[in-house]
Design an enzyme around this catalytic site. Structure first.
Site, mmCIF file in Angstrom:
data_model
loop_
_atom_site.group_PDB
_atom_site.id
_atom_site.type_symbol
_atom_site.label_atom_id
_atom_site.label_comp_id
_atom_site.label_asym_id
_atom_site.label_seq_id
_atom_site.Cartn_x
_atom_site.Cartn_y
_atom_site.Cartn_z
ATOM 1 N N ARG A 35 25.911 43.276 35.375
ATOM 2 C CA ARG A 35 26.452 41.937 35.621
ATOM 3 C C ARG A 35 26.668 41.179 34.310
ATOM 4 N NH1 ARG A 35 25.639 41.150 41.197
ATOM 5 N NH2 ARG A 35 27.132 39.481 41.014
ATOM 6 N N ARG A 39 29.296 36.352 34.630
ATOM 7 C CA ARG A 39 28.077 35.652 35.041
ATOM 8 C C ARG A 39 27.844 34.432 34.161
ATOM 9 N NH1 ARG A 39 23.575 37.554 38.585
ATOM 10 N NH2 ARG A 39 24.787 37.736 40.487
ATOM 11 N N ARG A 48 38.027 31.489 35.343
ATOM 12 C CA ARG A 48 37.956 31.586 36.807
ATOM 13 C C ARG A 48 38.180 30.244 37.514
ATOM 14 N NH1 ARG A 48 34.539 34.215 40.106
ATOM 15 N NH2 ARG A 48 35.434 32.709 41.522
ATOM 16 N N ASP A 84 33.876 44.015 42.526
ATOM 17 C CA ASP A 84 32.699 43.807 43.362
ATOM 18 C C ASP A 84 32.596 44.980 44.325
ATOM 19 O OD1 ASP A 84 30.607 41.555 44.059
ATOM 20 O OD2 ASP A 84 31.220 42.480 45.940
ATOM 21 N N TYR A 159 25.660 44.925 54.142
ATOM 22 C CA TYR A 159 26.561 43.766 54.230
ATOM 23 C C TYR A 159 27.374 43.799 55.520
ATOM 24 C CZ TYR A 159 25.343 42.342 49.542
ATOM 25 O OH TYR A 159 24.647 41.906 48.452
HETATM 26 O O1 1CP Z 1 28.363 43.969 36.353
HETATM 27 C C1 1CP Z 1 29.343 43.248 36.113
HETATM 28 O O2 1CP Z 1 29.316 42.405 35.238
HETATM 29 C C2 1CP Z 1 30.648 43.502 36.857
HETATM 30 C C3 1CP Z 1 30.862 42.662 37.969
HETATM 31 C C4 1CP Z 1 30.159 42.850 39.296
HETATM 32 C C5 1CP Z 1 29.422 43.926 39.828
HETATM 33 C C6 1CP Z 1 29.010 45.220 39.167
HETATM 34 C C7 1CP Z 1 30.227 41.859 40.291
HETATM 35 C C8 1CP Z 1 30.912 40.565 40.144
HETATM 36 N N1 1CP Z 1 29.627 42.343 41.416
HETATM 37 C C9 1CP Z 1 29.094 43.586 41.153
HETATM 38 C C10 1CP Z 1 28.415 44.484 42.089
HETATM 39 C C11 1CP Z 1 27.698 43.893 43.237
HETATM 40 N N2 1CP Z 1 28.130 42.956 44.119
HETATM 41 C C12 1CP Z 1 26.429 44.337 43.674
HETATM 42 C C13 1CP Z 1 25.666 45.440 43.015
HETATM 43 C C14 1CP Z 1 25.007 44.956 41.777
HETATM 44 C C15 1CP Z 1 23.814 44.066 41.964
HETATM 45 O O3 1CP Z 1 22.876 44.496 42.665
HETATM 46 O O4 1CP Z 1 23.808 42.983 41.389
HETATM 47 C C16 1CP Z 1 26.086 43.594 44.806
HETATM 48 C C17 1CP Z 1 24.815 43.707 45.623
HETATM 49 C C18 1CP Z 1 27.165 42.725 45.082
HETATM 50 C C19 1CP Z 1 27.285 41.793 46.214
HETATM 51 C C20 1CP Z 1 27.504 40.415 45.728
HETATM 52 N N3 1CP Z 1 28.718 39.960 45.266
HETATM 53 C C21 1CP Z 1 26.562 39.384 45.572
HETATM 54 C C22 1CP Z 1 25.073 39.463 45.916
HETATM 55 C C23 1CP Z 1 24.789 38.744 47.190
HETATM 56 C C24 1CP Z 1 23.408 39.084 47.744
HETATM 57 O O5 1CP Z 1 23.343 39.893 48.684
HETATM 58 O O6 1CP Z 1 22.410 38.543 47.236
HETATM 59 C C25 1CP Z 1 27.241 38.271 45.049
HETATM 60 C C26 1CP Z 1 26.686 36.917 44.731
HETATM 61 C C27 1CP Z 1 28.598 38.661 44.856
HETATM 62 C C28 1CP Z 1 29.692 37.870 44.260
HETATM 63 C C29 1CP Z 1 29.986 38.219 42.854
HETATM 64 N N4 1CP Z 1 30.223 39.509 42.375
HETATM 65 C C30 1CP Z 1 30.524 39.448 41.028
HETATM 66 C C31 1CP Z 1 30.481 38.070 40.646
HETATM 67 C C32 1CP Z 1 30.796 37.549 39.272
HETATM 68 C C33 1CP Z 1 30.126 37.321 41.791
HETATM 69 C C34 1CP Z 1 29.987 35.810 41.894
HETATM 70 C C35 1CP Z 1 31.349 35.268 42.124
HETATM 71 C C36 1CP Z 1 31.421 33.881 42.613
HETATM 72 O O7 1CP Z 1 30.546 33.423 43.355
HETATM 73 O O8 1CP Z 1 32.439 33.266 42.254
#
Ligand code: 1CP
Length: 361
Positions: A35, A39, A48, A84, A159
């Site tokens: 991430r 972030r 964004r 994502d 999910y």
């Molecule tokens: O790693 C990086 O920097 C690349 C970007 C990336 C990756 C690898 C994003 C961007 N998402 C992910 C994978 C992802 N998405 C995972 C696996 C990694 C981990 O465990 O952290 C998971 C579980 C998700 C699901 C997800 N997408 C969540 C978690 C929700 C929960 O269940 O607690 C969230 C908050 C997102 C949204 C998201 N994905 C990425 C970003 C930058 C965001 C936030 C975007 C926003 O809110 O505008």
């Protein structure tokens, strides 16, 4: 059927991340952060502003720029594609959104055999915007390797079944334990989608892949082996011919590390709860380990961060004496949103200054 190998695959002989991931020795310790893209960076927030998360993920220029930002700023040894885990589900036609401050939300959660049978498969052209982003990145990144990724079948299922983020995964476990036939059918579909998403990225030229089974730590080892491992194994088997390093990671998976290694990756990610030398014992010999700084430590000030990184380097060196074939520095989970970007840059510089291997102190 189109395969995963590509004549355009790059050769990056000087990339420390790829060398370490294949068990070769390196002149310095490689590091990247889960991430790291999208972030904590102000330049990300600026880019964004007013653009939805999913919309960004389907815009090749934005994917390229956001992926490259942390590489430019922190000097990490690998980029991870900005996308994502739900992107291939959305691309295939499943009605979902990523809600700011919440995460993925599914319009019609999957609860029955009919729901599972109605799920679409992913066609490669549906993630054309992602693969266009990958192609832009290969030019943009120069010699820095690009890691592609997908969500593992269990984490995607959580999910889809829960309808969104879940603390206890109760509906998911109810289906898994109560209706195993429907469960295995669901995981079969999600395996197909993960494989196609990874193959699309591999065909476009990513240099390595990570399969995120973020929530697998909610399962016992017996549950994991019966209901999840065969599917994750198939994901790894079906992308093996690409010949790139494959990484597998989950949170709270200390009890599952051996089984996750058996899924077939070259590299096993370890969270901060299990020290790397203990992880080496649990995973068994012949795997590279990745991890495992607690992301919260980046809030504790430079001295603490350096002390923790020195400890991890020592534990990594011990892991190697126990049969691990290498170590890639990373966090034990993703960068937390409020992390000071300068703390990340300082951590990268410090890791690069550590001797290889660390002498005894
Ligand atoms: O790693 C990086 O920097 C690349 C970007 C990336 C990756 C690898 C994003 C961007 N998402 C992910 C994978 C992802 N998405 C995972 C696996 C990694 C981990 O465990 O952290 C998971 C579980 C998700 C699901 C997800 N997408 C969540 C978690 C929700 C929960 O269940 O607690 C969230 C908050 C997102 C949204 C998201 N994905 C990425 C970003 C930058 C965001 C936030 C975007 C926003 O809110 O505008």
């Amino acid at each position: 059927m189109s395969g995963v190998s590509t004549p355009t695959r790059r050769r990056l002989p000087d990339a420390t991340f790829l060398a370490a991931a294949t068990g070769a020795s390196t002149a310095r310790r490689p590091v990247w952060f889960m991430r790291q893209a999208g972030r904590s960076l102000p330049e990300y927030r600026e880019l964004r502003a007013g653009i939805g998360m999913l919309e960004s993920c389907f815009d090749p220029e934005l994917v390229c720029e956001i992926t490259a930002q942390p590489v430019r700023r922190h000097g990490v040894d690998a980029a991870i594609l900005f996308s994502d885990i739900v992107v291939p589900l959305k691309a295939a036609g499943i009605d979902l959104d990523i809600v700011p401050g919440v995460g993925p939300v599914i319009a019609n959660p999957v609860r029955s055999a009919e729901d599972v049978r109605a799920l679409p498969r992913l066609r490669r052209e549906e993630v054309g915007a992602v693969t266009d982003g990958v192609r832009l990145l290969l030019d943009e990144l120069g010699d820095t390797p690009l890691i592609g990724f997908a969500g593992a079948p269990f984490t995607l299922a959580s999910y889809l079944v829960e309808g969104g983020p879940s603390r206890n995964h109760e509906r998911t476990k109810a289906m898994m334990l109560g209706e195993p036939q429907i469960w295995h059918e669901l995981l079969g579909v999600l395996t197909d989608i993960a494989v196609e998403f990874l193959r699309a990225q591999l065909a476009a030229g990513v240099d390595a892949v990570q399969l995120f089974d973020s929530w697998a730590g909610a399962l016992s080892a017996a549950q994991y082996r019966e209901f999840v491992l065969p599917h994750s194994q198939r994901v790894f088997a079906e992308i093996a011919e690409a010949g790139v390093p494959r990484i597998h990671f989950g949170v709270g998976t200390g009890e599952l590390l051996g089984a996750m290694g058996e899924a077939g990756p070259e590299v096993v990610g370890v969270d901060w709860r299990v020290p790397l030398h203990e992880a080496a014992r649990r995973v068994g010999p012949g795997k590279v380990l990745q991890g495992n700084l607690d992301p919260a430590v980046l809030f504790a000030g430079r001295e603490v961060v350096e002390r923790e990184l020195r400890r991890i380097a020592r534990e990594a060196d011990e892991a190697i004496t126990l049969g691990a074939t290498g170590h890639i520095f990373n966090l034990g989970h993703g960068v937390l949103p409020d992390t000071d970007p300068e703390a990340i840059t300082a951590a990268v510089e410090f890791i690069h200054s550590l001797p290889v291997p660390l002498g005894g102190e």
